[in-house]
Design a protein around this motif. Structure first.
Motif, PDB file in Angstrom:
ATOM      1  N   GLU A   6     -51.604  42.484  35.097  1.00 62.85           N
ATOM      2  CA  GLU A   6     -52.168  41.884  34.379  1.00 62.85           C
ATOM      3  C   GLU A   6     -52.033  41.992  33.171  1.00 62.85           C
ATOM      4  OE1 GLU A   6     -53.710  39.508  35.163  1.00 62.85           O
ATOM      5  OE2 GLU A   6     -55.338  40.557  37.317  1.00 62.85           O
ATOM      6  N   TRP A   8     -53.468  41.917  29.851  1.00 62.71           N
ATOM      7  CA  TRP A   8     -53.875  42.818  29.653  1.00 62.71           C
ATOM      8  C   TRP A   8     -53.270  44.197  29.098  1.00 62.71           C
ATOM      9  CZ3 TRP A   8     -56.841  38.996  32.435  1.00 62.71           C
ATOM     10  CH2 TRP A   8     -57.283  39.969  33.895  1.00 62.71           C
ATOM     11  N   THR A   9     -52.604  45.081  30.504  1.00 60.14           N
ATOM     12  CA  THR A   9     -52.078  46.484  30.824  1.00 60.14           C
ATOM     13  C   THR A   9     -50.895  46.109  30.267  1.00 60.14           C
ATOM     14  OG1 THR A   9     -50.884  46.029  32.765  1.00 60.14           O
ATOM     15  CG2 THR A   9     -53.580  46.132  32.895  1.00 60.14           C
ATOM     16  N   VAL A  13     -55.316  43.328  23.258  1.00 59.99           N
ATOM     17  CA  VAL A  13     -56.201  42.262  22.835  1.00 59.99           C
ATOM     18  C   VAL A  13     -56.805  41.417  22.003  1.00 59.99           C
ATOM     19  CG1 VAL A  13     -57.484  40.615  23.908  1.00 59.99           C
ATOM     20  CG2 VAL A  13     -56.139  42.546  25.693  1.00 59.99           C
ATOM     21  N   PHE A  30     -62.908  41.592  27.969  1.00 59.55           N
ATOM     22  CA  PHE A  30     -61.731  42.552  27.936  1.00 59.55           C
ATOM     23  C   PHE A  30     -61.892  43.809  28.042  1.00 59.55           C
ATOM     24  CE2 PHE A  30     -59.658  38.382  26.521  1.00 59.55           C
ATOM     25  CZ  PHE A  30     -58.717  38.434  27.263  1.00 59.55           C
ATOM     26  N   ALA A  35     -59.410  46.709  28.625  1.00 54.91           N
ATOM     27  CA  ALA A  35     -57.999  46.565  27.683  1.00 54.91           C
ATOM     28  C   ALA A  35     -58.643  46.983  26.897  1.00 54.91           C
ATOM     29  CB  ALA A  35     -58.017  44.874  27.447  1.00 54.91           C
ATOM     30  N   THR A  37     -59.340  46.274  23.134  1.00 53.34           N
ATOM     31  CA  THR A  37     -59.721  45.374  22.924  1.00 53.34           C
ATOM     32  C   THR A  37     -59.553  45.396  20.730  1.00 53.34           C
ATOM     33  OG1 THR A  37     -60.417  44.861  24.729  1.00 53.34           O
ATOM     34  CG2 THR A  37     -61.229  43.421  23.048  1.00 53.34           C
ATOM     35  N   VAL A  89     -52.218  40.178  24.738  1.00 52.40           N
ATOM     36  CA  VAL A  89     -52.750  39.043  24.596  1.00 52.40           C
ATOM     37  C   VAL A  89     -53.141  37.977  23.410  1.00 52.40           C
ATOM     38  CG1 VAL A  89     -55.476  38.151  25.476  1.00 52.40           C
ATOM     39  CG2 VAL A  89     -53.828  38.973  27.495  1.00 52.40           C
ATOM     40  N   GLY A 139     -46.660  37.308  28.023  1.00 53.08           N
ATOM     41  CA  GLY A 139     -48.218  37.301  26.980  1.00 53.08           C
ATOM     42  C   GLY A 139     -49.100  36.045  27.765  1.00 53.08           C
ATOM     43  N   SER A 232     -56.259  34.559  30.761  1.00 49.06           N
ATOM     44  CA  SER A 232     -54.810  35.760  30.489  1.00 49.06           C
ATOM     45  C   SER A 232     -54.627  36.470  31.167  1.00 49.06           C
ATOM     46  CB  SER A 232     -56.642  36.830  29.438  1.00 49.06           C
ATOM     47  OG  SER A 232     -56.578  35.381  28.613  1.00 49.06           O
ATOM     48  N   SER A 233     -55.048  35.749  32.862  1.00 51.73           N
ATOM     49  CA  SER A 233     -54.386  36.444  33.926  1.00 51.73           C
ATOM     50  C   SER A 233     -52.744  36.319  34.604  1.00 51.73           C
ATOM     51  CB  SER A 233     -55.908  36.328  35.311  1.00 51.73           C
ATOM     52  OG  SER A 233     -55.716  35.083  35.383  1.00 51.73           O
TER      53      SER A 233
END
Length: 262
Positions: A6, A8-9, A13, A30, A35, A37, A89, A139, A232-233
């Motif tokens: 993913e 966000w890993t 974010v 998130f 994530a 964030t 992200v 991203g 975002s995925s």
């Protein structure tokens, strides 16, 4: 086939407008996914309050900054990159609205709303995408527009124009940065519900939206956050320059159109 990570890993974010009604819901979503964030707001007092609330949900950080100036954008992202790594992200949720008939608009109001809604989104997106590209991060950028990009109404022509500009810039950004594997899209909420509000003006408009939407519901902050999470995925890699509209079907057509007698 190897599982795709993913986005966000791969890095933090960043959520602009992250201390507002919808922005907080996006940040919480998130954080729930694990994530790191960063919620950015323009009001120091509201940013501090948001930080205290978000801290209970995970790896949350807040920043108060005016991102309508390109120089500030660079400084903010420099800070994020030094502290947390290159953003993977970006959610552009910063925005303002004021209700004005066209005949009452001033030049200063025109400049202000385009500066906050459009200029900040464009330069944040460009700067974040350049950094993602250099770091070879595939991203995501998600822009929060509005159902108003699809329809006009009295006293919102200028606001609607900014959201229409964001829509077109979303497509342009998607075309220019897609070669780096960056998927750029938008989410367009209709009227977003505010449970517990007693504001009679809001409640009157809310009743109208419910009555004229196909599903007779309002958008919720959580529904907006869900759409942002999807775009975002990893599953959304093949979606670019598109928009998810969340308005219960309000903009799909006219429920109040007179029916013909059979």
């Amino acid at each position: 086939m190897p599982e795709i990570a993913e986005p966000w890993t791969l890095g933090p974010v960043v959520v602009t407008g992250g201390t507002g009604h919808v922005g907080m819901a996006i940040a919480r979503a998130f954080l729930a996914a694990g994530a790191t964030t960063i919620a950015i707001g323009s009001n120091p007092q509201r940013t501090e309050a948001a930080g205290a609330e978000l801290a209970a949900h995970g790896k949350a950080h807040v920043m108060a900054a005016d991102i309508s100036e390109p120089d500030n954008v660079r400084l903010v992202l420099d800070d994020v990159e030094q502290r947390f790594g290159t953003p993977a992200v970006l959610v552009n949720g910063a925005g303002i609205n004021f209700h004005r008939l066209i005949r009452d608009l001033t030049s200063d109001e025109f400049d202000l709303i385009f500066k906050v809604n459009v200029k900040s989104m464009l330069f944040m997106s460009r700067e974040a995408c350049e950094r993602m590209g250099r770091a070879q991060i595939r991203g995501r950028v998600v822009n929060i527009t509005s159902g108003n990009y699809r329809y006009a109404r009295p006293d919102a022509a200028l606001y609607s124009a900014t959201k229409a500009a964001m829509e077109m810039l979303t497509r342009g950004l998607a075309l220019e940065y897609g070669h780096s594997g960056i998927a750029i899209n938008a989410v367009a909420p209709g009227l977003v519900d505010r449970p517990g509000t007693t504001d009679p003006a809001f409640l009157k408009v809310a009743d109208y939206y419910r009555g004229q939407s196909a599903n007779h519901v309002l958008a919720t902050p959580e529904a907006v956050a869900g759409a942002v999470m999807f775009l975002s995925s990893a599953a959304a890699q093949a979606i670019a320059g598109d928009t998810i509209v969340i308005d219960g079907g309000f903009s799909a057509g006219r429920l109040d159109f007179p029916r013909r007698s059979s």
